[in-house]
Design a protein around this motif. Structure first.
Motif, mmCIF file in Angstrom:
data_model
loop_
_atom_site.group_PDB
_atom_site.id
_atom_site.type_symbol
_atom_site.label_atom_id
_atom_site.label_comp_id
_atom_site.label_asym_id
_atom_site.label_seq_id
_atom_site.Cartn_x
_atom_site.Cartn_y
_atom_site.Cartn_z
ATOM 1 N N UNK B 18 0.886 -0.892 0.138
ATOM 2 C CA UNK B 18 0.032 -0.114 -0.028
ATOM 3 C C UNK B 18 0.762 1.222 0.021
ATOM 4 N N UNK B 19 1.873 1.322 0.825
ATOM 5 C CA UNK B 19 2.730 2.622 0.907
ATOM 6 C C UNK B 19 3.617 2.725 -0.422
ATOM 7 N N UNK B 23 2.535 5.169 -6.095
ATOM 8 C CA UNK B 23 3.102 6.315 -6.390
ATOM 9 C C UNK B 23 4.527 5.957 -6.869
ATOM 10 N N UNK B 24 5.412 5.415 -5.527
ATOM 11 C CA UNK B 24 6.858 5.047 -6.054
ATOM 12 C C UNK B 24 7.226 4.188 -7.089
ATOM 13 N N UNK B 26 5.300 3.333 -9.718
ATOM 14 C CA UNK B 26 4.907 3.861 -10.996
ATOM 15 C C UNK B 26 5.929 4.981 -11.254
ATOM 16 N N UNK B 27 6.278 5.607 -10.338
ATOM 17 C CA UNK B 27 7.073 6.897 -10.760
ATOM 18 C C UNK B 27 8.571 6.411 -11.111
ATOM 19 N N UNK B 28 9.062 4.989 -10.481
ATOM 20 C CA UNK B 28 10.415 4.813 -10.807
ATOM 21 C C UNK B 28 10.417 3.465 -12.018
ATOM 22 N N UNK B 30 10.239 3.687 -15.416
ATOM 23 C CA UNK B 30 10.924 3.625 -16.533
ATOM 24 C C UNK B 30 12.190 3.294 -16.115
ATOM 25 N N UNK B 141 18.439 4.501 -3.282
ATOM 26 C CA UNK B 141 18.312 5.935 -2.901
ATOM 27 C C UNK B 141 19.367 5.986 -1.881
ATOM 28 N N UNK B 188 18.764 9.470 -10.898
ATOM 29 C CA UNK B 188 17.269 9.286 -11.381
ATOM 30 C C UNK B 188 16.607 10.585 -10.880
ATOM 31 N N UNK B 189 16.872 10.674 -9.468
ATOM 32 C CA UNK B 189 15.832 12.143 -8.756
ATOM 33 C C UNK B 189 17.074 12.671 -8.004
ATOM 34 N N UNK B 193 17.996 9.463 -5.555
ATOM 35 C CA UNK B 193 17.762 8.272 -6.328
ATOM 36 C C UNK B 193 18.627 7.831 -7.486
#
Lengths: 133, 207
Positions: B18-19, B23-24, B26-28, B30, B141, B188-189, B193
């Motif tokens: 769930x956590x 988002x995480x 899907x974001x990562x 690619x 990260x 990446x970020x 990341x």
């Protein structure tokens, strides 16, 4: 740079929302009798304390570090700005929320800029390495 | 096996997807897809967790995926069943790898070395089971050298360490200390990341 609309809107919502929340909270707590420096330091700490749970919650739909770092920086910066201004003179809740949201927008733009700079530096290193081969 | 670490991750299994699963991931997606697309030969994947990374594995690969937590592995099994290739899951601590020297062509990790208690030793163990010239690809990260991000990650680490990862590690430096060469760090970020690519120079050096 992030180009997916969902995440762009999520980043925008997260940072302006967190900034507005911190601004609103600090305008309710910090009064004109406070020394400006104390208002600023208090705002910075309280802003981060408010931003941490907000960042954790927002990271579920919008991403981990990409949300947590700018939202916490927004909490810190908007807390400092609104805390100091509230100590200097009376600041209405609406103005404090708008100011907090604006600071969130600036912080987000700064992190986007920094991210583009870091990635451009890497791309340039890769290009140089390819040329020397 | 490090029982304290195992217990920590067994306890973290509830609510983990769930956590972290929306988002995480899907974001990562690619960056992870691009990293894992390089999988070739016999691959060791560390640590599989609840199996969220399986969706990014290219099909028809030969992968052994390990994790210290058997609770996490149990969650991962359902996702592993859908993988179109050979994917074996094993509860195993990176500090107790029981594979012979030079078993794997490649090692991959995903958000792993923020949590391994002795990261340099863990990375040395990975070098041992990697063939000479074998590669490691990491999605990790780390801490940051930029203010205020570095400070924030330092301040949060005493809290996050109790529940899961440390946020202020210098994993590229740990990779170098473990003896890997040609270490390439791709952001990446920000500088937090990142993808880390490195090569195992020889089978025996450094052990």
């Amino acid at each position: 740079m992030e180009r997916r609309l969902y995440f762009l809107l999520g980043d925008l919502l997260s940072n302006t929302g967190a900034g507005a929340l911190v601004g609103l909270a600090l305008s309710a707590v910090v009064g004109e009798a406070w020394p400006a420096v104390l208002g600023m330091v208090f705002g910075m700490v309280v802003g981060d304390v408010i931003a941490l749970p907000a960042a954790l919650l927002l990271s579920v739909p919008f991403g981990a570090m990409e949300v947590m770092l700018p939202v916490m920086a927004t909490g810190m910066a908007s807390g400092m700005v609104v805390g100091m201004l509230s100590a200097i003179g009376a600041v209405s809740g609406g103005f404090a929320a708008a100011l907090g949201a604006l600071v969130g927008l600036v912080v987000l733009a700064a992190t986007y800029g920094l991210n583009a700079y870091v990635r451009a530096g890497y791309a340039s290193t890769v290009r140089d390495r390819q040329k020397t081969r | 096996m490090d029982l304290a670490t195992k217990r920590k991750w067994d306890n973290a299994v509830r609510g983990y997807d769930l956590m972290n699963g929306y988002g995480p991931e899907w974001r990562w997606a690619p960056s992870k897809r691009r990293l894992f697309a390089a999988m070739e030969g016999k691959v060791l994947f560390l640590a599989i967790g609840t199996g969220q990374d399986i969706q990014f594995f290219p099909p028809d690969r030969d992968i052994i995926a390990i994790d210290i937590s058997d609770q996490m592995i149990a969650q991962a099994r359902r996702k592993a069943e859908r993988y179109q290739g050979r994917l074996e899951l094993r509860p195993l601590d990176v500090h107790d790898l029981d594979y012979p020297d030079a078993t794997f062509d490649q090692v991959f990790t995903s958000c792993t070395f923020c949590s391994v208690p002795d990261p340099v030793n863990g990375l040395r163990n990975l070098r041992r089971v990697l063939k000479p010239g074998g590669t490691i690809g990491m999605f990790e990260h780390t801490g940051s050298r930029w203010f205020p991000f570095g400070l924030m990650l330092h301040l949060m680490t005493p809290l996050t360490r109790r529940l899961g990862p440390e946020l202020n590690r210098d994993t590229p430096s740990n990779v170098r200390q473990a003896g890997f060469v040609d270490v390439r760090v791709e952001p990446v970020y920000l500088d937090v990341v990142k993808l880390i690519h490195a090569v195992n120079p020889t089978a025996s050096a450094g052990f």
